[in-house]
Motif scaffolding. Structure first.
Motif, PDB file in Angstrom:
ATOM      1  N   SER A 260       1.047  -1.074   0.041  1.00 17.06           N
ATOM      2  CA  SER A 260      -0.109  -0.078  -0.089  1.00 17.06           C
ATOM      3  C   SER A 260       0.946   1.102   0.028  1.00 17.06           C
ATOM      4  O   SER A 260       2.061   1.340   0.298  1.00 17.06           O
ATOM      5  N   ALA A 261       0.249   2.390  -0.518  1.00 22.91           N
ATOM      6  CA  ALA A 261       1.050   3.661  -0.375  1.00 22.91           C
ATOM      7  C   ALA A 261       0.424   4.881   0.157  1.00 22.91           C
ATOM      8  O   ALA A 261      -0.814   4.867   0.205  1.00 22.91           O
ATOM      9  N   SER A 262       1.349   5.315   0.682  1.00 23.44           N
ATOM     10  CA  SER A 262       0.760   6.529   1.457  1.00 23.44           C
ATOM     11  C   SER A 262       0.670   7.802   0.748  1.00 23.44           C
ATOM     12  O   SER A 262       0.670   7.627  -0.402  1.00 23.44           O
ATOM     13  N   THR A 263      -0.179   8.744   1.196  1.00 23.75           N
ATOM     14  CA  THR A 263      -0.438   9.939   0.537  1.00 23.75           C
ATOM     15  C   THR A 263       1.003  10.707   0.152  1.00 23.75           C
ATOM     16  O   THR A 263       1.203  11.512  -0.984  1.00 23.75           O
ATOM     17  N   GLY A 264       2.097  10.265   0.761  1.00 26.06           N
ATOM     18  CA  GLY A 264       3.367  10.843   0.489  1.00 26.06           C
ATOM     19  C   GLY A 264       3.977   9.753  -0.901  1.00 26.06           C
ATOM     20  O   GLY A 264       5.157   9.957  -1.243  1.00 26.06           O
TER      21      GLY A 264
END
Lengths: 111, 116
Positions: free
Chosen positions: A93-97
């Motif tokens: 999964s990937a963060s907003t960053g």
């Protein structure tokens, strides 16, 4: 340390069986991914999602399907497992960053 | 379509020395992220360093630094003062950033051995 969990970690299953690999993250990430990786080899993107009810196929042709009904959950399903599906499956999964966090992987063996 | 190429399947370095892993990519996008990930033997993939394409300054993270050449589409990783724990597979990754999604693809990997 990222909170992304995959189950089962290891699975041996017979040909023709239906299986679902579970992936959950507790970080509220919108973006989630499934990669297939043979031992010591490159990662192949098979599915990704950028939010609830959005899913896209990756570059590697796959007989699997995914769903994204809840932000935290991104399961991968094989309707009829074959020996060629034997591999490691990595959820991420990937963060907003936009930093990607990986789960520990699910090792699937189809006999 | 984007591609990521790591031309060095395997490399080795002596402990305490410096090694550079190469990565090139192909894209027509102007807005993207680049990453180096490390996968130790039988262990989880972890982020080493990341670079936003709009930033000209090269990213640095302790002993790890990158040489980002946007025009040349090159993104190499330099590991200084190599340690035995740096032995791992290293993957270069490209993330496209747009309103349609954040597709992320990886190179084939470089296997790094750090020798005592």
């Amino acid at each position: 340390e990222a909170d992304i969990y995959q189950t089962p970690r290891y699975l041996v299953i017979g040909t023709g069986k239906k299986i679902t690999l579970e992936c959950s993250q507790t970080m509220g990430h919108d973006k989630m991914y499934w990669y297939q990786q043979d031992p010591g080899m490159e990662l192949h993107l098979i599915h990704y999602s950028y939010g609830v009810n959005s899913t896209e196929k990756g570059d590697l042709s796959s007989e699997s399907t995914v769903s994204r009904i809840r932000t935290e959950h991104f399961p991968l399903t094989l309707e009829s497992a074959r020996p060629s599906h034997t591999s490691q499956y990595l959820c991420a999964s990937a963060s907003t960053g936009n930093t990607i966090y990986f789960g520990e992987g699910s090792w699937l063996t189809v006999v | 379509a984007q591609t990521v190429t790591q031309s060095q399947p395997e490399m080795s370095v002596q402990e305490a020395e410096t090694v550079t892993l190469s990565c090139t990519y192909d894209t027509s996008e102007s807005n993207y992220y680049l990453f180096w990930y490390k996968q130790p033997p039988s262990r989880q993939m972890i982020l080493v360093i990341r670079q936003e394409a709009y930033k000209q300054q090269n990213a640095t993270e302790n002993r790890f630094s990158v040489n980002f050449q946007k025009a040349a589409k090159s993104f190499s990783l330099k590991i200084s003062d190599s340690q035995l724990g740096d032995t791992a597979m290293y993957f270069c990754a490209f993330m496209k950033v747009n309103t349609g999604g954040f597709k992320t693809i990886f190179g084939a990997g470089t296997r790094l051995f750090v020798k005592a």
